[in-house]
Design a protein around this motif. Sequence first.
Motif, mmCIF file in Angstrom:
data_model
loop_
_atom_site.group_PDB
_atom_site.id
_atom_site.type_symbol
_atom_site.label_atom_id
_atom_site.label_comp_id
_atom_site.label_asym_id
_atom_site.label_seq_id
_atom_site.Cartn_x
_atom_site.Cartn_y
_atom_site.Cartn_z
ATOM 1 N N TYR A 152 -32.430 -0.125 -21.418
ATOM 2 C CA TYR A 152 -31.798 -0.597 -22.649
ATOM 3 C C TYR A 152 -32.770 -0.600 -23.818
ATOM 4 O O TYR A 152 -32.398 -0.265 -24.953
ATOM 5 C CB TYR A 152 -31.234 -2.010 -22.445
ATOM 6 C CG TYR A 152 -30.106 -2.078 -21.438
ATOM 7 C CD1 TYR A 152 -29.299 -0.980 -21.175
ATOM 8 C CD2 TYR A 152 -29.855 -3.258 -20.717
ATOM 9 C CE1 TYR A 152 -28.280 -1.033 -20.255
ATOM 10 C CE2 TYR A 152 -28.830 -3.323 -19.796
ATOM 11 C CZ TYR A 152 -28.048 -2.215 -19.557
ATOM 12 O OH TYR A 152 -27.034 -2.268 -18.642
ATOM 13 N N ARG A 155 -33.319 3.056 -25.090
ATOM 14 C CA ARG A 155 -32.175 3.646 -25.778
ATOM 15 C C ARG A 155 -31.578 2.745 -26.852
ATOM 16 O O ARG A 155 -30.608 3.135 -27.500
ATOM 17 C CB ARG A 155 -31.089 4.017 -24.750
ATOM 18 C CG ARG A 155 -31.543 5.085 -23.766
ATOM 19 C CD ARG A 155 -30.446 5.468 -22.809
ATOM 20 N NE ARG A 155 -30.870 6.540 -21.938
ATOM 21 C CZ ARG A 155 -30.695 7.831 -22.189
ATOM 22 N NH1 ARG A 155 -30.111 8.191 -23.321
ATOM 23 N NH2 ARG A 155 -31.111 8.759 -21.343
ATOM 24 N N ILE A 157 -29.897 -0.181 -26.578
ATOM 25 C CA ILE A 157 -28.541 -0.601 -26.208
ATOM 26 C C ILE A 157 -28.463 -2.123 -26.232
ATOM 27 O O ILE A 157 -29.357 -2.806 -25.727
ATOM 28 C CB ILE A 157 -28.170 -0.065 -24.808
ATOM 29 C CG1 ILE A 157 -28.168 1.464 -24.810
ATOM 30 C CG2 ILE A 157 -26.815 -0.596 -24.364
ATOM 31 C CD1 ILE A 157 -27.925 2.079 -23.450
ATOM 32 N N SER A 158 -27.400 -2.659 -26.827
ATOM 33 C CA SER A 158 -27.139 -4.092 -26.850
ATOM 34 C C SER A 158 -25.927 -4.373 -25.964
ATOM 35 O O SER A 158 -24.829 -3.852 -26.217
ATOM 36 C CB SER A 158 -26.888 -4.586 -28.274
ATOM 37 O OG SER A 158 -26.538 -5.956 -28.285
ATOM 38 N N LYS A 161 -22.896 -6.033 -27.793
ATOM 39 C CA LYS A 161 -22.085 -5.125 -28.594
ATOM 40 C C LYS A 161 -21.154 -4.280 -27.727
ATOM 41 O O LYS A 161 -20.074 -3.891 -28.175
ATOM 42 C CB LYS A 161 -22.987 -4.211 -29.422
ATOM 43 C CG LYS A 161 -23.867 -4.936 -30.428
ATOM 44 C CD LYS A 161 -23.040 -5.610 -31.497
ATOM 45 C CE LYS A 161 -23.941 -6.298 -32.521
ATOM 46 N NZ LYS A 161 -23.149 -6.992 -33.557
ATOM 47 N N CYS A 162 -21.561 -4.005 -26.491
ATOM 48 C CA CYS A 162 -20.734 -3.166 -25.618
ATOM 49 C C CYS A 162 -19.459 -3.880 -25.170
ATOM 50 O O CYS A 162 -18.449 -3.217 -24.908
ATOM 51 C CB CYS A 162 -21.543 -2.735 -24.394
ATOM 52 S SG CYS A 162 -22.954 -1.670 -24.773
ATOM 53 N N SER A 182 -16.993 -0.565 -19.259
ATOM 54 C CA SER A 182 -17.951 -0.397 -20.354
ATOM 55 C C SER A 182 -19.374 -0.717 -19.942
ATOM 56 O O SER A 182 -20.199 -1.045 -20.794
ATOM 57 C CB SER A 182 -17.557 -1.288 -21.540
ATOM 58 O OG SER A 182 -16.313 -0.921 -22.058
ATOM 59 N N PRO A 184 -23.016 -0.200 -19.521
ATOM 60 C CA PRO A 184 -23.949 0.823 -20.026
ATOM 61 C C PRO A 184 -25.172 0.964 -19.138
ATOM 62 O O PRO A 184 -26.292 0.627 -19.527
ATOM 63 C CB PRO A 184 -24.320 0.275 -21.410
ATOM 64 C CG PRO A 184 -24.274 -1.206 -21.227
ATOM 65 C CD PRO A 184 -23.240 -1.496 -20.177
ATOM 66 N N HIS A 216 -26.310 -10.712 -20.789
ATOM 67 C CA HIS A 216 -27.051 -10.349 -21.995
ATOM 68 C C HIS A 216 -28.262 -11.261 -22.186
ATOM 69 O O HIS A 216 -29.362 -10.790 -22.534
ATOM 70 C CB HIS A 216 -26.118 -10.443 -23.203
ATOM 71 C CG HIS A 216 -26.805 -10.266 -24.525
ATOM 72 N ND1 HIS A 216 -27.242 -9.042 -24.981
ATOM 73 C CD2 HIS A 216 -27.146 -11.169 -25.491
ATOM 74 C CE1 HIS A 216 -27.811 -9.195 -26.169
ATOM 75 N NE2 HIS A 216 -27.769 -10.464 -26.495
#
Length: 387
Positions: A152, A155, A157-158, A161-162, A182, A184, A216
Amino acid sequence: MLQVEKQAEPHHQEAACTFNCSEQVEDAIRTTVQTKRIRVSEFFQDFDRLRSGFITKSQFIRCLDQNLNIKLTPDDYYSLTEKYAIQGNMVNYKLFCDFIDQVFYHNDVSSDPSTRLIPPHKYLGTIRSVRPLSSSSEYQLQALLERLQRYYQFRGISLRKCYEDFDKHHVGLITVSQFFRSFPGPPDLEQSEIEFLAKKYEDPKRPHLLNYLNFHQDVQNFRKGCIDASKDMLQPLLLKEPALPEHTLEEILEKVRAIVFRNGIRTTEFFKDHDKLRSGFITENQFICGLSMAVGRQAQLCRTEILRLAEHYRQQDGRVAYKDFCNQVEKACCPSSLENSADIFITMPLKTCFKSTKMKPKIELTPDEEERARKVAIFNNVFNKFL
């Protein structure tokens, strides 16, 4: 007499038991209210049009059950209504709301209130929102989180947010299918590992729902721990920036004078826009902005030097006398009001200032070179007249 005392003793025991049970229920209600960020009094006021602070017992129970969505047992309802009941069938809901919304215990007045705070119960990362696992499973989870954290971070990635699009009410819960849909994860992540994450972050009280905010938060905490560890490792390797030499106030002014003389800068033009009444005074921020725009880049003034100039010309009311500054720096070659005193001796700026501002110093010529330059100048004048 003994019979009366024996009859009164069970009554006191029942009252004490009711009081203790009501405190436990109130703690549970306070935790739920703080978690959902609910204003309790707003719901009770719908039943109290006159704002008297009293409603019936049935209205009190209905508000807790339907509006606040707090499910209690009949014994819990009974203990609460008995604690806040007054004469008749009425309940003092304002006293109940004050006790739920209070931030410290008010019964003990002998100690400092800051030591008697009622800490809010945490929701994320606790037994209320995370299913406990065995020690081996927790070790496997840490290895998986470390692997996902690197992916993460690389890249950008949060996780929040996903999954925010599925969480319309922002409660932190999504379904299991939405979690799988979803997710990731890296391409080499196996399906069993994703199912392991889903089992870990499934809500304990709501089946088939996952708390993605816990997922998260664990990734963010793991990333923060890695960043702190890397900072501790790199701290001895960081080189300290060399300290810049400090200049005196007169050296700073000489540097500004040289730039103003060389470029023909009218410094007052950069300050007049901030002084509508032409009083000669502006604020410190306006002086800093005007000086930076005028000569900040050409004279290579740092932030410390600009602040020193502002402090030197600051008045008692906090404003800066920019006219005094302009009069000093614009006297690089000639003083002000020269037209009124024609016999004033004119001095050029110091050569050291020209060197510091990268101006070309005057070139010294030999007598032969001087004679040749004079002849060339005469020839150019004659040639120009002839043309």
